[in-house]
Design a protein around this motif. Structure first.
Motif, PDB file in Angstrom:
ATOM      1  N   LEU A   1      80.039 -41.988 -52.745  1.00  0.00           N
ATOM      2  CA  LEU A   1      81.220 -42.487 -52.039  1.00  0.00           C
ATOM      3  C   LEU A   1      82.446 -41.706 -52.485  1.00  0.00           C
ATOM      4  O   LEU A   1      82.595 -41.421 -53.690  1.00  0.00           O
ATOM      5  N   GLY A   2      83.321 -41.371 -51.547  1.00  0.00           N
ATOM      6  CA  GLY A   2      84.559 -40.669 -51.889  1.00  0.00           C
ATOM      7  C   GLY A   2      85.700 -41.116 -51.006  1.00  0.00           C
ATOM      8  O   GLY A   2      85.492 -41.467 -49.834  1.00  0.00           O
ATOM      9  N   SER A   3      86.901 -41.122 -51.573  1.00  0.00           N
ATOM     10  CA  SER A   3      88.087 -41.489 -50.792  1.00  0.00           C
ATOM     11  C   SER A   3      89.293 -40.733 -51.334  1.00  0.00           C
ATOM     12  O   SER A   3      89.473 -40.648 -52.550  1.00  0.00           O
ATOM     13  N   ASN A   4      90.116 -40.188 -50.445  1.00  0.00           N
ATOM     14  CA  ASN A   4      91.369 -39.569 -50.912  1.00  0.00           C
ATOM     15  C   ASN A   4      92.552 -39.802 -49.972  1.00  0.00           C
ATOM     16  O   ASN A   4      93.487 -39.018 -49.948  1.00  0.00           O
ATOM     17  N   MET A   5      92.474 -40.908 -49.233  1.00  0.00           N
ATOM     18  CA  MET A   5      93.614 -41.288 -48.383  1.00  0.00           C
ATOM     19  C   MET A   5      93.843 -42.786 -48.480  1.00  0.00           C
ATOM     20  O   MET A   5      92.877 -43.534 -48.542  1.00  0.00           O
ATOM     21  N   GLY A   6      95.097 -43.208 -48.463  1.00  0.00           N
ATOM     22  CA  GLY A   6      95.397 -44.642 -48.471  1.00  0.00           C
ATOM     23  C   GLY A   6      95.073 -45.263 -49.823  1.00  0.00           C
ATOM     24  O   GLY A   6      95.160 -44.610 -50.860  1.00  0.00           O
ATOM     25  N   ASP A   7      94.694 -46.547 -49.790  1.00  0.00           N
ATOM     26  CA  ASP A   7      94.352 -47.258 -51.028  1.00  0.00           C
ATOM     27  C   ASP A   7      92.914 -46.892 -51.388  1.00  0.00           C
ATOM     28  O   ASP A   7      91.951 -47.542 -50.950  1.00  0.00           O
ATOM     29  N   ARG A   8      92.767 -45.833 -52.186  1.00  0.00           N
ATOM     30  CA  ARG A   8      91.441 -45.245 -52.425  1.00  0.00           C
ATOM     31  C   ARG A   8      90.477 -46.233 -53.065  1.00  0.00           C
ATOM     32  O   ARG A   8      89.316 -46.348 -52.663  1.00  0.00           O
ATOM     33  N   GLU A   9      90.972 -46.959 -54.079  1.00  0.00           N
ATOM     34  CA  GLU A   9      90.072 -47.871 -54.797  1.00  0.00           C
ATOM     35  C   GLU A   9      89.622 -49.016 -53.890  1.00  0.00           C
ATOM     36  O   GLU A   9      88.440 -49.382 -53.861  1.00  0.00           O
ATOM     37  N   LEU A  10      90.583 -49.545 -53.126  1.00  0.00           N
ATOM     38  CA  LEU A  10      90.256 -50.662 -52.222  1.00  0.00           C
ATOM     39  C   LEU A  10      89.188 -50.225 -51.222  1.00  0.00           C
ATOM     40  O   LEU A  10      88.266 -50.975 -50.906  1.00  0.00           O
TER      41      LEU A  10
END
Ligand SMILES: Nc1ncnc2c1ncn2[C@@H]1O[C@H](COP(=O)(O)OP(=O)(O)OP(=O)(O)O)[C@@H](O)[C@H]1O
Ligand SMILES: Nc1nc2c(c(=O)[nH]1)N=C(CO)CN2
Length: 162
Positions: free
Chosen positions: A8-17
């Motif tokens: 899983l990866g995220s780098n926009m907005g509230d990444r942890e959420l």
């Protein structure tokens, strides 16, 4: 029942959420149970580097779904979290990759498993190793052999001292 590992990866907005929400949504799908979660890592972007830092993690799931159905679920969860993709390897609210599905090797137009780039990515291998060191060890050993077979010359040194 099948065991799969997802990246899983995220780098926009509230990444942890978004990571938390993705796990919750996956767990709510009938036929999927999230059985392990790695710690979360903050990582520098690989590939296209002019983008914000990522949060990355891996999870283990136990699932009755076939791999093609699992891919559809991953894409559905990405849609639910309003994934916007401007360019390949560019910023995203959430990215869910199927890293491993049992011991299967899958080469279809829509799905390649093991994920073809996973061994080149520390942001995958480090969290995966946290929850599945038994799986990573044979993979990394195989990878070392591949590196040696491809281009690197690493030959055992014979001591010239007495
Ligand atoms: N193991 C896999 N897990 C998820 N998607 C896969 C996998 N193998 C192939 N795909 C295909 O890749 C497409 C998604 O590509 P995406 O844009 O998410 O790639 P990316 O995450 O930017 O890059 P990368 O694949 O290098 O992580 C999907 O449409 C899916 O059909
Ligand atoms: N650090 C980091 N870099 C990336 C990531 C990612 O999840 N983390 N995902 C990519 C495309 O899938 C490209 N580059």
């Amino acid at each position: 029942m099948h065991t799969a590992y997802l990246g899983l990866g995220s780098n926009m907005g509230d990444r942890e959420l978004q990571l938390v929400e993705a796990i919750k949504l996956l767990n709510e799908v009938e036929g999927i149970e999230v059985t392990q979660e790695s710690p979360i890592y903050e990582t520098k972007p690989i590939g296209y580097t002019e983008q914000p830092d990522f949060l990355n993690m891996c999870i283990e799931i136990s699932t009755e779904l076939e791999s093609s159905e699992l891919l559809k679920v991953c894409m559905m969860v990405e849609q639910q979290l309003h994934r916007v993709r401007v360019e390949r390897w560019g910023p995203r609210t959430i990215d869910i990759d199927i890293l491993l599905y049992d011991q299967s090797v899958i080469q279809s137009p829509d799905l390649e498993v093991p994920h073809p780039r996973m061994t080149e990515r520390a942001f995958v291998m480090v969290p995966l190793n946290d929850i599945a060191s038994n799986v990573v060890e044979p993979i990394s050993k195989k990878y070392i052999w591949e590196l040696l077979l491809n281009d690197e010359q690493v030959v055992k040194y014979k001591s010239e001292r007495n």
